[in-house]
Design a protein around this motif. Structure first.
Motif, PDB file in Angstrom:
ATOM      1  N   PHE A  75       0.786  -1.231   0.000  1.00 15.77           N
ATOM      2  CA  PHE A  75       0.000   0.000   0.000  1.00 15.77           C
ATOM      3  C   PHE A  75       0.821   1.285   0.000  1.00 15.77           C
ATOM      4  O   PHE A  75       0.280   2.346  -0.318  1.00 15.77           O
ATOM      5  CB  PHE A  75      -0.921   0.030   1.222  1.00 15.77           C
ATOM      6  CG  PHE A  75      -1.888  -1.113   1.269  1.00 15.77           C
ATOM      7  CD1 PHE A  75      -3.009  -1.136   0.448  1.00 15.77           C
ATOM      8  CD2 PHE A  75      -1.684  -2.190   2.110  1.00 15.77           C
ATOM      9  CE1 PHE A  75      -3.906  -2.194   0.480  1.00 15.77           C
ATOM     10  CE2 PHE A  75      -2.570  -3.251   2.163  1.00 15.77           C
ATOM     11  CZ  PHE A  75      -3.683  -3.259   1.341  1.00 15.77           C
ATOM     12  N   LEU A  76       2.105   1.206   0.328  1.00 15.75           N
ATOM     13  CA  LEU A  76       2.876   2.427   0.525  1.00 15.75           C
ATOM     14  C   LEU A  76       4.142   2.437  -0.323  1.00 15.75           C
ATOM     15  O   LEU A  76       4.225   1.741  -1.318  1.00 15.75           O
ATOM     16  CB  LEU A  76       3.207   2.581   2.019  1.00 15.75           C
ATOM     17  CG  LEU A  76       1.970   2.597   2.944  1.00 15.75           C
ATOM     18  CD1 LEU A  76       2.391   2.510   4.400  1.00 15.75           C
ATOM     19  CD2 LEU A  76       1.153   3.848   2.697  1.00 15.75           C
ATOM     20  N   PHE A  77       5.094   3.218   0.103  1.00 15.92           N
ATOM     21  CA  PHE A  77       6.329   3.426  -0.643  1.00 15.92           C
ATOM     22  C   PHE A  77       7.508   3.286   0.311  1.00 15.92           C
ATOM     23  O   PHE A  77       7.345   3.288   1.530  1.00 15.92           O
ATOM     24  CB  PHE A  77       6.327   4.825  -1.273  1.00 15.92           C
ATOM     25  CG  PHE A  77       5.820   5.889  -0.322  1.00 15.92           C
ATOM     26  CD1 PHE A  77       6.674   6.511   0.572  1.00 15.92           C
ATOM     27  CD2 PHE A  77       4.469   6.228  -0.312  1.00 15.92           C
ATOM     28  CE1 PHE A  77       6.206   7.462   1.462  1.00 15.92           C
ATOM     29  CE2 PHE A  77       3.996   7.186   0.586  1.00 15.92           C
ATOM     30  CZ  PHE A  77       4.867   7.802   1.475  1.00 15.92           C
ATOM     31  N   GLN A  78       8.692   3.171  -0.237  1.00 13.59           N
ATOM     32  CA  GLN A  78       9.882   3.053   0.588  1.00 13.59           C
ATOM     33  C   GLN A  78      10.255   4.432   1.135  1.00 13.59           C
ATOM     34  O   GLN A  78      10.033   5.440   0.495  1.00 13.59           O
ATOM     35  CB  GLN A  78      11.050   2.489  -0.226  1.00 13.59           C
ATOM     36  CG  GLN A  78      10.738   1.179  -0.931  1.00 13.59           C
ATOM     37  CD  GLN A  78      10.421   0.040   0.021  1.00 13.59           C
ATOM     38  OE1 GLN A  78      11.007  -0.081   1.089  1.00 13.59           O
ATOM     39  NE2 GLN A  78       9.483  -0.813  -0.370  1.00 13.59           N
ATOM     40  N   GLY A  79      10.838   4.467   2.323  1.00 14.94           N
ATOM     41  CA  GLY A  79      11.214   5.748   2.912  1.00 14.94           C
ATOM     42  C   GLY A  79       9.998   6.478   3.449  1.00 14.94           C
ATOM     43  O   GLY A  79       8.928   5.902   3.640  1.00 14.94           O
ATOM     44  N   GLY A  80      10.147   7.764   3.713  1.00 10.97           N
ATOM     45  CA  GLY A  80       8.990   8.566   4.108  1.00 10.97           C
ATOM     46  C   GLY A  80       8.936   8.934   5.573  1.00 10.97           C
ATOM     47  O   GLY A  80       8.085   9.725   5.980  1.00 10.97           O
ATOM     48  N   GLY A  81       9.829   8.380   6.389  1.00 12.72           N
ATOM     49  CA  GLY A  81       9.895   8.787   7.783  1.00 12.72           C
ATOM     50  C   GLY A  81       8.670   8.448   8.605  1.00 12.72           C
ATOM     51  O   GLY A  81       8.011   7.427   8.384  1.00 12.72           O
ATOM     52  N   PHE A  82       8.358   9.322   9.557  1.00  9.95           N
ATOM     53  CA  PHE A  82       7.309   9.046  10.529  1.00  9.95           C
ATOM     54  C   PHE A  82       5.920   8.982   9.897  1.00  9.95           C
ATOM     55  O   PHE A  82       5.060   8.237  10.357  1.00  9.95           O
ATOM     56  CB  PHE A  82       7.325  10.102  11.640  1.00  9.95           C
ATOM     57  CG  PHE A  82       8.528  10.002  12.536  1.00  9.95           C
ATOM     58  CD1 PHE A  82       8.673   8.943  13.421  1.00  9.95           C
ATOM     59  CD2 PHE A  82       9.530  10.957  12.481  1.00  9.95           C
ATOM     60  CE1 PHE A  82       9.781   8.836  14.237  1.00  9.95           C
ATOM     61  CE2 PHE A  82      10.638  10.868  13.302  1.00  9.95           C
ATOM     62  CZ  PHE A  82      10.765   9.802  14.178  1.00  9.95           C
ATOM     63  N   VAL A  83       5.684   9.781   8.858  1.00 14.96           N
ATOM     64  CA  VAL A  83       4.367   9.757   8.206  1.00 14.96           C
ATOM     65  C   VAL A  83       4.108   8.384   7.609  1.00 14.96           C
ATOM     66  O   VAL A  83       3.050   7.785   7.808  1.00 14.96           O
ATOM     67  CB  VAL A  83       4.283  10.843   7.117  1.00 14.96           C
ATOM     68  CG1 VAL A  83       2.979  10.693   6.330  1.00 14.96           C
ATOM     69  CG2 VAL A  83       4.365  12.231   7.742  1.00 14.96           C
ATOM     70  N   ARG A  84       5.102   7.873   6.872  1.00 12.66           N
ATOM     71  CA  ARG A  84       4.935   6.552   6.279  1.00 12.66           C
ATOM     72  C   ARG A  84       4.812   5.469   7.335  1.00 12.66           C
ATOM     73  O   ARG A  84       4.041   4.525   7.195  1.00 12.66           O
ATOM     74  CB  ARG A  84       6.109   6.241   5.348  1.00 12.66           C
ATOM     75  CG  ARG A  84       5.789   5.121   4.338  1.00 12.66           C
ATOM     76  CD  ARG A  84       6.908   4.127   4.237  1.00 12.66           C
ATOM     77  NE  ARG A  84       7.049   3.340   5.453  1.00 12.66           N
ATOM     78  CZ  ARG A  84       8.178   2.738   5.804  1.00 12.66           C
ATOM     79  NH1 ARG A  84       9.254   2.858   5.066  1.00 12.66           N
ATOM     80  NH2 ARG A  84       8.247   2.032   6.930  1.00 12.66           N
ATOM     81  N   LYS A  85       5.587   5.587   8.418  1.00  9.01           N
ATOM     82  CA  LYS A  85       5.506   4.599   9.479  1.00  9.01           C
ATOM     83  C   LYS A  85       4.124   4.612  10.134  1.00  9.01           C
ATOM     84  O   LYS A  85       3.601   3.556  10.504  1.00  9.01           O
ATOM     85  CB  LYS A  85       6.585   4.853  10.534  1.00  9.01           C
ATOM     86  CG  LYS A  85       8.006   4.621  10.062  1.00  9.01           C
ATOM     87  CD  LYS A  85       8.247   3.179   9.654  1.00  9.01           C
ATOM     88  CE  LYS A  85       8.270   2.228  10.827  1.00  9.01           C
ATOM     89  NZ  LYS A  85       8.649   0.842  10.419  1.00  9.01           N
ATOM     90  N   GLY A  86       3.535   5.791  10.259  1.00  9.82           N
ATOM     91  CA  GLY A  86       2.187   5.872  10.812  1.00  9.82           C
ATOM     92  C   GLY A  86       1.168   5.203   9.911  1.00  9.82           C
ATOM     93  O   GLY A  86       0.295   4.454  10.375  1.00  9.82           O
TER      94      GLY A  86
END
Length: 232
Positions: free
Chosen positions: A120-131
């Motif tokens: 569903f997501l992308f690699q990287g992205g920091g805290f936003v992606r981790k959330g």
């Protein structure tokens, strides 16, 4: 006095409602996508689309993949896969402590988290992606269940340059399908998963060879101790 005040209140209410609608729309869309992918193979991922090396993949059901491949993934990536609910708190804490001390960065993500990110997501992205990753992890754990999570993981994980899924990886490296993997072969593919562009499962050397052999040896432990019980 009342008219302007009423107008201001109405405008404020409208601005407040916009982010609420966006959040509710995202929640509804994400749940819908997770439900659809419970039954339909994800056609493509952001990682695949952004891969300049092209995409080689071949969706294969979990029943047609040698059970030792799933056991190798558990041995190498997530020993508590069948017992946690998406997150391994101990592993996350240990990874945080290790990373704070310097040296090679270690991840604490479970197979469920990796699957949520890959699909569903992308690699990287920091805290936003981790959330976002945490949100989708909760959803797939609740809606898909462990067998579907493992099936999707073994089909979308990058197993080499431009290669996705263990079926395509098995054909690339060993010239036969994932249903005929030996334990050493399953161990080698599992060893490649953390760094698929830098490691090769054919004639691996150094760390990859040692790690692959370690995983292959652990496959029997995973089976003996029932660490794959949720997949049977």
């Amino acid at each position: 006095m009342n008219a302007p005040s009423a107008f201001t209140a109405k405008r404020r209410s409208r601005w407040i409602s916009i982010p609420i609608k966006i959040v509710l729309g995202f929640v509804a869309l994400s749940i819908f996508m997770v439900v659809v992918y419970r039954f339909v193979p994800p056609p493509v991922t952001w990682t695949m689309l952004l891969d300049l090396n092209g995409i080689t993949k071949d969706w294969t059901s979990l029943d047609d993949i040698d059970p030792d491949m799933a056991r190798a993934a558990i041995a190498g990536e997530d020993g508590k896969f069948c017992s946690h609910h998406g997150f391994d708190v101990d592993a996350i804490a240990k990874a945080a402590i290790h990373n704070a001390s310097g040296g090679r960065i270690r991840g604490g993500s479970t197979i469920s988290q990796q699957t949520a990110k890959n699909v569903f997501l992308f690699q990287g992205g920091g805290f936003v992606r981790k959330g976002l990753e945490a949100w989708f992890t909760v959803l797939i754990e609740a809606i898909w269940g462990k067998k579907r999570i493992m099936e999707v993981y073994l089909n979308v994980a990058e197993t080499g340059i431009g290669t996705y899924g263990v079926q395509a990886g098995a054909i690339r490296y060993f010239h036969h399908g994932a249903g005929k993997l030996s334990r050493p072969e399953a161990g080698r593919i599992a060893a490649v998963l953390p760094l698929p562009k830098k490691r090769a499962a054919v004639a691996p050397s150094g760390f990859t060879r040692r790690y692959g052999n370690t995983i292959a040896a652990r496959i029997g432990v995973v089976q003996r101790d029932g660490l794959d019980s949720c997949l049977r």
